[in-house]
Design a protein around this motif. Sequence first.
Motif, PDB file in Angstrom:
ATOM      1  N   TYR A  22       0.836  -1.195   0.000  1.00 28.44           N
ATOM      2  CA  TYR A  22       0.000   0.000   0.000  1.00 28.44           C
ATOM      3  C   TYR A  22       0.870   1.244   0.000  1.00 28.44           C
ATOM      4  O   TYR A  22       2.043   1.197   0.387  1.00 28.44           O
ATOM      5  CB  TYR A  22      -0.871   0.030   1.263  1.00 28.44           C
ATOM      6  N   ALA A  23       0.293   2.377  -0.387  1.00 27.24           N
ATOM      7  CA  ALA A  23       0.931   3.690  -0.281  1.00 27.24           C
ATOM      8  C   ALA A  23       0.140   4.520   0.729  1.00 27.24           C
ATOM      9  O   ALA A  23      -1.027   4.225   1.021  1.00 27.24           O
ATOM     10  CB  ALA A  23       0.939   4.387  -1.641  1.00 27.24           C
ATOM     11  N   THR A 152       3.796   2.085   5.021  1.00 24.88           N
ATOM     12  CA  THR A 152       3.022   1.433   3.964  1.00 24.88           C
ATOM     13  C   THR A 152       3.074  -0.082   4.144  1.00 24.88           C
ATOM     14  O   THR A 152       4.101  -0.704   3.911  1.00 24.88           O
ATOM     15  CB  THR A 152       3.562   1.836   2.583  1.00 24.88           C
TER      16      THR A 152
END
Length: 170
Positions: A22-23, A152
Amino acid sequence: MANSLSNYKIIRVTPTLSTDQYAVGDVLFTATEIPNAVLGDRGCSKLIAAYVLDQADNDFDATFIFSEGNTALGTINDTADISDSNMEGLNICGVTKMDVSQGSTGANIDTSRVNQMLPLSVTGENVTPLCLLQAAAGSTSVFVQAIVHGETPTFAATDDLDLILHIQYK
């Protein structure tokens, strides 16, 4: 339904995740149903405590949005791009945060960690309840979805998070 011996219930739900990294600002998971979050049609209850069991042992923060509706904030593992009218139509009940620096087992368990959801703004003592939950007309369910903050995360499986919700019925 609530049991006949208590006005409290612990409800566990498992949202669906992505296994790609994920960011910051990505949708962690979309609207996940919390069945029987309230008693009776369009009922209201208190979310008095909440925890996140992270079986991938990530170190990240998140914001959780509780709502009557189940329109997605966006696509999992992409930015939250919900329209203004759809956001308003969610009928948001409340927002909590997971700040691993304030409430986490950290690296004390080798394979996972448990994080505490906190009120969106914490100054001094934690405030109880976290928020009130209300279901839409014709329902006893409430929905929760989340957005990633800070680090993240990457999950090994699509079911690596479990939400543990402590609910008080009135």
